[in-house]
Design an enzyme around this catalytic site. Structure first.
Site, PDB file in Angstrom:
ATOM      1  N   GLU A   1      38.470  26.942 -62.347  1.00 23.28           N
ATOM      2  CA  GLU A   1      37.261  27.652 -61.928  1.00 23.28           C
ATOM      3  C   GLU A   1      37.382  28.312 -60.554  1.00 23.28           C
ATOM      4  OE1 GLU A   1      33.906  25.001 -62.436  1.00 23.28           O
ATOM      5  OE2 GLU A   1      34.743  24.183 -64.278  1.00 23.28           O
TER       6      GLU A   1
ATOM      7  N   ASN B   1      42.216  27.376 -65.807  1.00 22.05           N
ATOM      8  CA  ASN B   1      41.094  26.938 -66.649  1.00 22.05           C
ATOM      9  C   ASN B   1      39.777  27.444 -66.069  1.00 22.05           C
ATOM     10  OD1 ASN B   1      40.186  25.182 -68.872  1.00 22.05           O
ATOM     11  ND2 ASN B   1      39.240  23.935 -67.262  1.00 22.05           N
TER      12      ASN B   1
ATOM     13  N   HIS C   1      31.616  25.937 -72.595  1.00 24.00           N
ATOM     14  CA  HIS C   1      30.374  25.150 -72.496  1.00 24.00           C
ATOM     15  C   HIS C   1      29.244  26.064 -72.974  1.00 24.00           C
ATOM     16  CE1 HIS C   1      32.198  21.761 -70.482  1.00 24.00           C
ATOM     17  NE2 HIS C   1      32.739  22.559 -69.587  1.00 24.00           N
TER      18      HIS C   1
ATOM     19  N   GLU D   1      37.030  22.727 -73.234  1.00 22.39           N
ATOM     20  CA  GLU D   1      35.879  21.882 -72.920  1.00 22.39           C
ATOM     21  C   GLU D   1      34.673  22.213 -73.803  1.00 22.39           C
ATOM     22  OE1 GLU D   1      35.043  21.790 -68.695  1.00 22.39           O
ATOM     23  OE2 GLU D   1      37.155  21.919 -68.162  1.00 22.39           O
TER      24      GLU D   1
ATOM     25  N   ASP E   1      31.506  22.308 -75.879  1.00 21.79           N
ATOM     26  CA  ASP E   1      30.302  21.550 -76.241  1.00 21.79           C
ATOM     27  C   ASP E   1      29.180  22.567 -76.439  1.00 21.79           C
ATOM     28  OD1 ASP E   1      30.351  20.241 -72.865  1.00 21.79           O
ATOM     29  OD2 ASP E   1      29.510  22.150 -73.536  1.00 21.79           O
TER      30      ASP E   1
HETATM   31  O1  G3I Z   1      32.070   7.219 -60.749  1.00 25.87           O
HETATM   32  C1  G3I Z   1      30.883   7.429 -59.952  1.00 25.87           C
HETATM   33  C2  G3I Z   1      30.060   6.156 -59.897  1.00 25.87           C
HETATM   34  O2  G3I Z   1      30.805   5.144 -59.221  1.00 25.87           O
HETATM   35  C3  G3I Z   1      28.744   6.444 -59.176  1.00 25.87           C
HETATM   36  O3  G3I Z   1      27.930   5.278 -59.195  1.00 25.87           O
HETATM   37  C4  G3I Z   1      28.026   7.592 -59.886  1.00 25.87           C
HETATM   38  C5  G3I Z   1      26.692   7.923 -59.259  1.00 25.87           C
HETATM   39  O4  G3I Z   1      26.876   8.895 -58.255  1.00 25.87           O
HETATM   40  O5  G3I Z   1      28.865   8.769 -59.853  1.00 25.87           O
HETATM   41  C6  G3I Z   1      30.062   8.539 -60.600  1.00 25.87           C
HETATM   42  O6  G3I Z   1      30.865   9.709 -60.531  1.00 25.87           O
HETATM   43  C7  G3I Z   1      30.345  10.771 -61.329  1.00 25.87           C
HETATM   44  C8  G3I Z   1      31.446  11.170 -62.344  1.00 25.87           C
HETATM   45  O7  G3I Z   1      31.041  12.336 -63.095  1.00 25.87           O
HETATM   46  C9  G3I Z   1      31.744  10.032 -63.324  1.00 25.87           C
HETATM   47  O8  G3I Z   1      30.608   9.789 -64.099  1.00 25.87           O
HETATM   48  C10 G3I Z   1      30.089  11.949 -60.386  1.00 25.87           C
HETATM   49  O9  G3I Z   1      28.980  11.626 -59.558  1.00 25.87           O
HETATM   50  C11 G3I Z   1      29.746  13.191 -61.214  1.00 25.87           C
HETATM   51  O10 G3I Z   1      29.637  14.329 -60.352  1.00 25.87           O
HETATM   52  C12 G3I Z   1      30.882  13.456 -62.218  1.00 25.87           C
HETATM   53  O11 G3I Z   1      30.492  14.579 -63.013  1.00 25.87           O
HETATM   54  C13 G3I Z   1      31.591  15.198 -63.679  1.00 25.87           C
HETATM   55  C14 G3I Z   1      31.555  16.686 -63.299  1.00 25.87           C
HETATM   56  O12 G3I Z   1      32.616  17.372 -63.988  1.00 25.87           O
HETATM   57  C15 G3I Z   1      31.721  16.871 -61.817  1.00 25.87           C
HETATM   58  O13 G3I Z   1      31.451  18.203 -61.502  1.00 25.87           O
HETATM   59  C16 G3I Z   1      31.407  15.052 -65.173  1.00 25.87           C
HETATM   60  O14 G3I Z   1      31.567  13.693 -65.554  1.00 25.87           O
HETATM   61  C17 G3I Z   1      32.444  15.899 -65.909  1.00 25.87           C
HETATM   62  O15 G3I Z   1      32.169  15.928 -67.303  1.00 25.87           O
HETATM   63  C18 G3I Z   1      32.425  17.340 -65.406  1.00 25.87           C
HETATM   64  O16 G3I Z   1      33.454  18.044 -66.026  1.00 25.87           O
HETATM   65  C19 G3I Z   1      33.640  19.413 -65.593  1.00 25.87           C
HETATM   66  C20 G3I Z   1      35.118  19.717 -65.711  1.00 25.87           C
HETATM   67  O17 G3I Z   1      35.847  18.813 -64.935  1.00 25.87           O
HETATM   68  C21 G3I Z   1      35.377  21.166 -65.304  1.00 25.87           C
HETATM   69  N1  G3I Z   1      34.566  22.088 -66.103  1.00 25.87           N
HETATM   70  C22 G3I Z   1      33.138  21.808 -66.051  1.00 25.87           C
HETATM   71  C23 G3I Z   1      32.871  20.373 -66.506  1.00 25.87           C
HETATM   72  C24 G3I Z   1      31.391  20.103 -66.534  1.00 25.87           C
HETATM   73  O18 G3I Z   1      30.862  20.172 -65.233  1.00 25.87           O
END
Ligand code: G3I
Length: 334
Positions: free
Chosen positions: A142, A183, A219, A249, A251
């Site tokens: 991105e 990507n 997405h 990705e 969905d």
């Molecule tokens: O692991 C911590 C946990 O310890 C904590 O208690 C909790 C509350 O803040 O956060 C947890 O981390 C989160 C992580 O997902 C795991 O669940 C992060 O805050 C959260 O920001 C993170 O979000 C991820 C997101 O990327 C970040 O921008 C999503 O799971 C993930 O599906 C998403 O994936 C991205 C791709 O990498 C790139 N393309 C877009 C896609 C969707 O945004």
């Protein structure tokens, strides 16, 4: 149940993986370490239905390297070990992104040369650790903005746009056999973002940067149906650069007012099916990765409040119409 009290993998009934394996198609999903560690049904479904995983977060800069020069590979190792034990491939995601960076990096006041060193050392450590095991990497994620220009980030502001070239060269040096991808999202249609990605790839190839492919995240929302109808033009344009094209990705989120209704589920299934049908017809790569597979761990509601139910299994792991749509495309092909 085996002696460990864990459901044996159902090796008899049909599955996406069986359909895909028959046609040398990679059908994958992102894998959440939280779900993996706490939900045996998640793990059973993962290995029954998919032949590839992308660690959802475990291989990103922040989760991997919470303090400078301190790495925590535990989660990533668990997912890579699981994939290898179940004859699944792993797609590495993502070496360089402007999000999910550790505080020491995003708040650091580094010079250009210091940040180049941090970037190249990170790639060398991570890609080197999994050389020969993770054979496909999202090197840069991105980096193009909605208007087709280079997105402003710590990387582009401090190093300049050539951070992209530097990242790909570092990844190639760390594992010359790995397939290296750019990507991005919003590349479904021929619009400013998609045009910007296309031009970036053209320029990288012109400068002999070792980029092998492009990941189209996909997405989507039910309103994206028109974009889906433009897909073949963009697939063809990107394939014309002699790049591998992966769906990375996929969905299809729904705007919810309670549980999704039958019309929404049917429209969602149609989009899943159309994306796969067009992709399988227009490209030669055959790699399709869903960004999650059960509504139980759908990332969408955390980022798009009011939207969700984006996956092909519901929260109880019951197959939705989207599952059948994916299955029918995998069996219909070629
Ligand atoms: O692991 C911590 C946990 O310890 C904590 O208690 C909790 C509350 O803040 O956060 C947890 O981390 C989160 C992580 O997902 C795991 O669940 C992060 O805050 C959260 O920001 C993170 O979000 C991820 C997101 O990327 C970040 O921008 C999503 O799971 C993930 O599906 C998403 O994936 C991205 C791709 O990498 C790139 N393309 C877009 C896609 C969707 O945004």
């Amino acid at each position: 149940m085996n002696v460990m009290g864990i459901e044996e993998v159902d090796t008899l009934s049909p599955s996406l993986r069986k359909y895909a394996d028959r046609n040398s198609i990679r059908i994958g999903t992102c894998a959440s370490i939280e779900a993996f560690q706490n939900d045996p049904v998640y793990v059973q479904t993962l290995k029954r239905e998919f032949n590839l995983i992308t660690p959802e977060n475990a291989l990103k800069f922040g989760p991997l390297c919470p303090e400078q020069d301190v790495y925590n590979f535990e989660a990533a190792d668990r997912l890579v070990d699981f994939a290898e034990a179940n004859n699944m491939e792993v797609r590495g995601h993502a070496l360089v992104w402007n999000l999910q960076l550790p505080a020491w990096l995003s708040r650091g006041n580094f010079s250009r040369s210091e940040l180049i060193r941090i970037l190249t050392d990170h790639i060398k450590v991570v890609v080197g650790r999994y050389a020969g095991r993770i054979k496909i990497w999202d090197v840069v994620n991105e980096a193009i903005d909605y208007d087709g220009t280079i997105k402003e980030s710590i990387w582009s502001k401090t190093i300049g746009p050539d951070f992209i070239d530097i990242a790909f060269h570092a990844a190639h040096a760390a594992d010359p056999a790995a397939l290296l991808f750019y990507n991005d999202y919003g590349t479904e249609a021929k619009e400013m973002h998609a045009d910007g990605v296309y031009k970036l790839l053209q320029n990288l190839l012109h400068r002999n940067v070792p980029v092998d492919g492009v990941g189209l995240q996909m997405h989507l929302h039910l309103d994206d149906l028109p974009a889906v109808q433009n897909l073949s033009r963009n697939f063809r344009r990107l394939s014309g650069l002699r790049l591998l094209v992966h769906i990375t990705e996929l969905d299809v989120r729904l705007s919810l007012n309670g549980l999704p209704n039958k019309e929404q589920l049917a429209a969602q299934a149609y989009i899943y099916g159309q994306v796969l049908k067009t992709y399988l017809a227009e490209t030669t790569c055959k790699t399709i990765i869903l960004w999650g597979f059960t509504d139980r761990y759908d990332w969408i509601p955390h980022f798009f409040p009011g939207d969700g139910a984006s996956m092909i299994f519901d929260e109880e792991y019951k197959k939705k119409p989207g599952y059948e749509a994916v299955a029918s495309q995998l069996t219909a092909y070629p």
